[in-house]
Design a protein around this motif. Structure first.
Motif, PDB file in Angstrom:
ATOM      1  N   ARG A   1       0.834  -1.199   0.000  1.00 57.05           N
ATOM      2  CA  ARG A   1       0.000   0.000   0.000  1.00 57.05           C
ATOM      3  C   ARG A   1       0.874   1.257   0.000  1.00 57.05           C
ATOM      4  NH1 ARG A   1      -2.558   0.106   4.950  1.00 57.05           N
ATOM      5  NH2 ARG A   1      -3.293  -1.974   4.477  1.00 57.05           N
ATOM      6  N   ARG A   2       1.941   1.248   0.794  1.00 61.24           N
ATOM      7  CA  ARG A   2       2.850   2.405   0.800  1.00 61.24           C
ATOM      8  C   ARG A   2       3.525   2.587  -0.553  1.00 61.24           C
ATOM      9  NH1 ARG A   2       7.089   2.535   5.240  1.00 61.24           N
ATOM     10  NH2 ARG A   2       7.522   4.477   4.171  1.00 61.24           N
ATOM     11  N   PHE A   3       3.916   1.469  -1.188  1.00 66.11           N
ATOM     12  CA  PHE A   3       4.566   1.541  -2.487  1.00 66.11           C
ATOM     13  C   PHE A   3       3.626   2.103  -3.537  1.00 66.11           C
ATOM     14  CE2 PHE A   3       5.397  -0.545  -6.587  1.00 66.11           C
ATOM     15  CZ  PHE A   3       6.636   0.004  -6.859  1.00 66.11           C
ATOM     16  N   PHE A   4       2.403   1.598  -3.589  1.00 59.66           N
ATOM     17  CA  PHE A   4       1.465   2.040  -4.611  1.00 59.66           C
ATOM     18  C   PHE A   4       0.906   3.428  -4.337  1.00 59.66           C
ATOM     19  CE2 PHE A   4       1.110  -2.571  -5.664  1.00 59.66           C
ATOM     20  CZ  PHE A   4       1.612  -2.445  -6.943  1.00 59.66           C
ATOM     21  N   ASN A   5       1.097   3.976  -3.156  1.00 63.60           N
ATOM     22  CA  ASN A   5       0.679   5.350  -2.889  1.00 63.60           C
ATOM     23  C   ASN A   5       1.566   6.355  -3.615  1.00 63.60           C
ATOM     24  OD1 ASN A   5      -1.534   4.783  -1.360  1.00 63.60           O
ATOM     25  ND2 ASN A   5      -0.491   4.988   0.600  1.00 63.60           N
ATOM     26  N   TRP A   6       2.865   6.126  -3.657  1.00 61.86           N
ATOM     27  CA  TRP A   6       3.760   7.088  -4.301  1.00 61.86           C
ATOM     28  C   TRP A   6       4.158   6.679  -5.715  1.00 61.86           C
ATOM     29  CZ3 TRP A   6       8.429   5.477  -6.079  1.00 61.86           C
ATOM     30  CH2 TRP A   6       8.969   4.317  -5.527  1.00 61.86           C
TER      31      TRP A   6
ATOM     32  N   PRO B   1       2.457   6.104  -8.657  1.00 65.96           N
ATOM     33  CA  PRO B   1       1.937   6.873  -9.796  1.00 65.96           C
ATOM     34  C   PRO B   1       2.589   8.253  -9.917  1.00 65.96           C
ATOM     35  CG  PRO B   1       0.130   5.922  -8.542  1.00 65.96           C
ATOM     36  CD  PRO B   1       1.372   5.676  -7.766  1.00 65.96           C
ATOM     37  N   PHE B   2       2.846   8.896  -8.790  1.00 66.51           N
ATOM     38  CA  PHE B   2       3.487  10.214  -8.832  1.00 66.51           C
ATOM     39  C   PHE B   2       4.917  10.113  -9.361  1.00 66.51           C
ATOM     40  CE2 PHE B   2       0.416  10.498  -5.273  1.00 66.51           C
ATOM     41  CZ  PHE B   2      -0.463  11.383  -5.870  1.00 66.51           C
ATOM     42  N   ALA B   3       5.625   9.089  -8.938  1.00 66.43           N
ATOM     43  CA  ALA B   3       6.991   8.898  -9.422  1.00 66.43           C
ATOM     44  C   ALA B   3       6.994   8.581 -10.920  1.00 66.43           C
ATOM     45  CB  ALA B   3       7.675   7.777  -8.644  1.00 66.43           C
TER      46      ALA B   3
END
Length: 86
Positions: A56-61, A63-65
């Motif tokens: 969940r933490r990985f997929f939170n940032w 798309p922005f990256a």
């Protein structure tokens, strides 16, 4: 400091200290403290919860990256194309 003078010159003392041959007067070893290895393994539910949390933490940032990298590459390619001679 010490009542009895050590044998040898200061140079010999320095060389023996650098080579690691000189031992302290009290003959104790200076060992770094280490924590014992953690022997408690998490349960299956705890392991799954941790994996979901990390995903969940990985997929939170992510798309922005991805958008930032695409914009950066587009800018670099555009700059290179504009700087090319006709």
């Amino acid at each position: 400091m010490s009542s009895a003078p050590e044998k040898g010159t200061w140079r010999q003392k320095l060389l023996s200290w650098v080579d690691g041959e000189r031992e302290p007067k009290d003959q104790t070893l200076f060992v770094m403290e280490r924590r014992p290895p953690r022997l408690v393994h998490p349960s299956e539910e705890e392991q799954e919860r941790r994996e979901r949390y990390h995903l969940r933490r990985f997929f939170n940032w992510y798309p922005f990256a991805a958008v930032a990298i695409c914009l950066l590459l587009t800018a670099v390619l555009l700059t290179a194309a504009l700087k090319m001679p006709l």
